[in-house]
Design an enzyme around this catalytic site. Structure first.
Site, PDB file in Angstrom:
ATOM      1  N   ASP A   1       0.830  -1.201   0.000  1.00  0.00           N
ATOM      2  CA  ASP A   1       0.000   0.000   0.000  1.00  0.00           C
ATOM      3  C   ASP A   1       0.868   1.254   0.000  1.00  0.00           C
ATOM      4  O   ASP A   1       1.985   1.256   0.529  1.00  0.00           O
ATOM      5  CB  ASP A   1      -0.907  -0.022   1.236  1.00  0.00           C
ATOM      6  CG  ASP A   1      -2.062   0.948   1.086  1.00  0.00           C
ATOM      7  OD1 ASP A   1      -2.392   1.322  -0.052  1.00  0.00           O
ATOM      8  OD2 ASP A   1      -2.630   1.342   2.121  1.00  0.00           O
ATOM      9  N   GLY A   2       0.324   2.297  -0.586  1.00  0.00           N
ATOM     10  CA  GLY A   2       0.988   3.599  -0.557  1.00  0.00           C
ATOM     11  C   GLY A   2       1.552   4.043  -1.893  1.00  0.00           C
ATOM     12  O   GLY A   2       2.198   5.094  -1.976  1.00  0.00           O
ATOM     13  N   ASN A   3       1.300   3.290  -2.941  1.00  0.00           N
ATOM     14  CA  ASN A   3       1.824   3.655  -4.270  1.00  0.00           C
ATOM     15  C   ASN A   3       1.299   5.010  -4.740  1.00  0.00           C
ATOM     16  O   ASN A   3       2.053   5.848  -5.236  1.00  0.00           O
ATOM     17  CB  ASN A   3       1.397   2.619  -5.324  1.00  0.00           C
ATOM     18  CG  ASN A   3       2.069   1.281  -5.143  1.00  0.00           C
ATOM     19  OD1 ASN A   3       2.987   1.162  -4.351  1.00  0.00           O
ATOM     20  ND2 ASN A   3       1.605   0.282  -5.877  1.00  0.00           N
TER      21      ASN A   3
ATOM     22  N   HIS B   1       2.401   2.931  -9.119  1.00  0.00           N
ATOM     23  CA  HIS B   1       2.245   1.484  -9.337  1.00  0.00           C
ATOM     24  C   HIS B   1       3.455   0.927 -10.094  1.00  0.00           C
ATOM     25  O   HIS B   1       3.938  -0.169  -9.793  1.00  0.00           O
ATOM     26  CB  HIS B   1       0.949   1.188 -10.087  1.00  0.00           C
ATOM     27  CG  HIS B   1      -0.272   1.620  -9.332  1.00  0.00           C
ATOM     28  ND1 HIS B   1      -0.448   1.328  -8.001  1.00  0.00           N
ATOM     29  CD2 HIS B   1      -1.366   2.334  -9.704  1.00  0.00           C
ATOM     30  CE1 HIS B   1      -1.599   1.837  -7.583  1.00  0.00           C
ATOM     31  NE2 HIS B   1      -2.166   2.462  -8.605  1.00  0.00           N
TER      32      HIS B   1
ATOM     33  N   SER C   1      -7.074  -5.788  -4.963  1.00  0.00           N
ATOM     34  CA  SER C   1      -8.192  -6.372  -4.224  1.00  0.00           C
ATOM     35  C   SER C   1      -9.448  -6.321  -5.088  1.00  0.00           C
ATOM     36  O   SER C   1      -9.544  -5.531  -6.034  1.00  0.00           O
ATOM     37  CB  SER C   1      -8.432  -5.590  -2.923  1.00  0.00           C
ATOM     38  OG  SER C   1      -9.113  -4.390  -3.192  1.00  0.00           O
TER      39      SER C   1
ATOM     40  N   LEU D   1      11.526 -19.911  -2.947  1.00  0.00           N
ATOM     41  CA  LEU D   1      10.511 -19.035  -2.351  1.00  0.00           C
ATOM     42  C   LEU D   1       9.208 -19.268  -3.108  1.00  0.00           C
ATOM     43  O   LEU D   1       9.224 -19.423  -4.333  1.00  0.00           O
ATOM     44  CB  LEU D   1      10.934 -17.565  -2.508  1.00  0.00           C
ATOM     45  CG  LEU D   1       9.888 -16.479  -2.194  1.00  0.00           C
ATOM     46  CD1 LEU D   1       9.615 -16.412  -0.683  1.00  0.00           C
ATOM     47  CD2 LEU D   1      10.363 -15.095  -2.664  1.00  0.00           C
TER      48      LEU D   1
ATOM     49  N   ARG E   1      -5.123  -1.594   9.031  1.00  0.00           N
ATOM     50  CA  ARG E   1      -6.308  -2.442   8.855  1.00  0.00           C
ATOM     51  C   ARG E   1      -5.946  -3.610   7.942  1.00  0.00           C
ATOM     52  O   ARG E   1      -4.895  -3.597   7.296  1.00  0.00           O
ATOM     53  CB  ARG E   1      -7.472  -1.635   8.284  1.00  0.00           C
ATOM     54  CG  ARG E   1      -7.135  -0.817   7.051  1.00  0.00           C
ATOM     55  CD  ARG E   1      -8.361  -0.029   6.542  1.00  0.00           C
ATOM     56  NE  ARG E   1      -7.987   0.869   5.474  1.00  0.00           N
ATOM     57  CZ  ARG E   1      -7.953   2.205   5.569  1.00  0.00           C
ATOM     58  NH1 ARG E   1      -8.290   2.793   6.706  1.00  0.00           N
ATOM     59  NH2 ARG E   1      -7.581   2.948   4.558  1.00  0.00           N
TER      60      ARG E   1
ATOM     61  N   SER F   1      -8.112  -4.872   5.452  1.00  0.00           N
ATOM     62  CA  SER F   1      -8.656  -4.652   4.108  1.00  0.00           C
ATOM     63  C   SER F   1      -8.952  -5.946   3.341  1.00  0.00           C
ATOM     64  O   SER F   1      -8.559  -6.094   2.189  1.00  0.00           O
ATOM     65  CB  SER F   1      -7.706  -3.750   3.294  1.00  0.00           C
ATOM     66  OG  SER F   1      -7.578  -2.499   3.906  1.00  0.00           O
TER      67      SER F   1
ATOM     68  N   GLU G   1       1.166 -12.297  13.158  1.00  0.00           N
ATOM     69  CA  GLU G   1       1.707 -11.122  13.838  1.00  0.00           C
ATOM     70  C   GLU G   1       1.538  -9.952  12.876  1.00  0.00           C
ATOM     71  O   GLU G   1       1.872 -10.062  11.693  1.00  0.00           O
ATOM     72  CB  GLU G   1       3.195 -11.322  14.174  1.00  0.00           C
ATOM     73  CG  GLU G   1       3.450 -12.444  15.157  1.00  0.00           C
ATOM     74  CD  GLU G   1       2.836 -12.168  16.537  1.00  0.00           C
ATOM     75  OE1 GLU G   1       2.729 -10.994  16.931  1.00  0.00           O
ATOM     76  OE2 GLU G   1       2.455 -13.157  17.207  1.00  0.00           O
TER      77      GLU G   1
HETATM   78  C1  IPE Z   1      -1.460  -0.022  -3.380  1.00  0.00           C
HETATM   79  O1  IPE Z   1      -1.262   1.350  -3.455  1.00  0.00           O
HETATM   80  C2  IPE Z   1      -1.524  -0.687  -4.725  1.00  0.00           C
HETATM   81  C3  IPE Z   1      -2.860  -1.137  -5.140  1.00  0.00           C
HETATM   82  C4  IPE Z   1      -3.895  -1.249  -4.369  1.00  0.00           C
HETATM   83  C5  IPE Z   1      -3.023  -1.485  -6.538  1.00  0.00           C
HETATM   84  P1  IPE Z   1      -2.495   2.331  -3.492  1.00  0.00           P
HETATM   85  O2  IPE Z   1      -2.881   2.541  -4.913  1.00  0.00           O
HETATM   86  O3  IPE Z   1      -3.576   1.870  -2.588  1.00  0.00           O
HETATM   87  O4  IPE Z   1      -1.846   3.664  -2.930  1.00  0.00           O
HETATM   88  P2  IPE Z   1      -2.486   4.715  -1.947  1.00  0.00           P
HETATM   89  O5  IPE Z   1      -2.980   3.971  -0.752  1.00  0.00           O
HETATM   90  O6  IPE Z   1      -3.583   5.396  -2.683  1.00  0.00           O
HETATM   91  O7  IPE Z   1      -1.342   5.627  -1.624  1.00  0.00           O
HETATM   92 MG    MG Z   2      -4.140   2.264  -0.658  1.00  0.00          MG
END
Ligand code: IPE
Ligand code: MG
Length: 224
Positions: free
Chosen positions: A2-4, A19, A47, A113, A175, A177, A188
């Site tokens: 998350d956070g891209n 992305h 998701s 892996l 969370r 999600s 954990e």
């Molecule tokens: C996660 O990054 C990648 C995907 C869900 C495809 P986000 O696209 O959710 O990035 P934010 O949370 O908006 O920063």
């Molecule tokens: Mg996100």
């Protein structure tokens, strides 16, 4: 992963650039996971609720899969990494499905892996599908193994479905999600503000070090 989007926006870039940067992190983290002898790594790439994002963003993510999977899977095969994709396949475009199947076939012999990519994944969706499958197949009361087996079958997972030891969520949210809800029963949880494109081997080491400090009791009392 998350956070891209926020990573990209904070640099004045479109979310799709985040992305693309995130794919490079996958490479870094896979190499680090192999070095650290992590047995299995599941990445939440898309998701089922992500379908509700703008069409252009969804298209860009799918396009990234089609364009990067062939080359990346060749590298994974050389490194002994087995790739599998979990989630629904019936809503993915044909070129995405072809790229997934080719990557899975190419890497199937990997033993270093097990890399799992969760795509069109919803834990609730998987649980509901497993429950429907059991209901239509059995008259008696199903055992826990029957349910696990149905769960694995629902979203292209292995049997038995592997328990998650450590769940790392990047990007600052705290969370789950709809991710691996059954499998995370005793996971954990580790949350970091680091956005996925900035996550790297040092960040993975930090998470693993924290995991090693946790005392896992699985509902029991500590052994004397
Ligand atoms: C996660 O990054 C990648 C995907 C869900 C495809 P986000 O696209 O959710 O990035 P934010 O949370 O908006 O920063
Ligand atoms: Mg996100």
């Amino acid at each position: 992963m998350d956070g891209n989007g926020r990573w990209a926006n904070s640099r004045g870039l479109p979310r799709t650039a985040g992305h693309a940067a995130g794919v490079n992190t996958v490479r870094t983290v896979v190499e680090a996971a192999v070095r650290r002898k992590v047995g299995a790594l599941t990445l939440y790439a898309f998701s089922s609720d992500n379908w509700h994002r703008p069409r252009t963003e969804v298209g860009a993510i799918m396009q990234l899969l089609v364009s990067r999977l062939p080359k990346e899977s060749r590298k994974l095969a050389r490194e002994g990494v087995r790739l599998s994709v979990i989630g629904r396949r019936d809503r993915l475009a044909q070129d995405v499905i072809r790229a997934i199947k080719a990557a899975e076939t190419r890497t199937h012999a990997g033993t270093q892996l097990h890399l799992r990519l969760a795509l069109d994944y919803s834990a609730r969706g998987a649980l509901a599908r497993a429950a429907r499958h059991l209901k239509s197949n059995r008259n008696g009361r199903p055992a826990a193994q029957d349910f696990e087996s149905a769960l694995a079958g629902a979203y292209h997972c292995e049997k038995p479905v592997p328990d998650v030891d450590l769940l790392i969520r990047t990007g600052g949210e705290q969370r789950l999600s709809d991710f691996l809800l059954w499998e995370c029963a005793y996971a954990e949880l580790y949350f970091t503000r680091c956005p996925w494109p900035d996550f790297n081997d040092a960040a993975l080491d930090e998470a693993l070090a924290e995991f090693c400090k946790r005392q896992r009791r699985f509902g029991r009392v500590p052994s004397a």
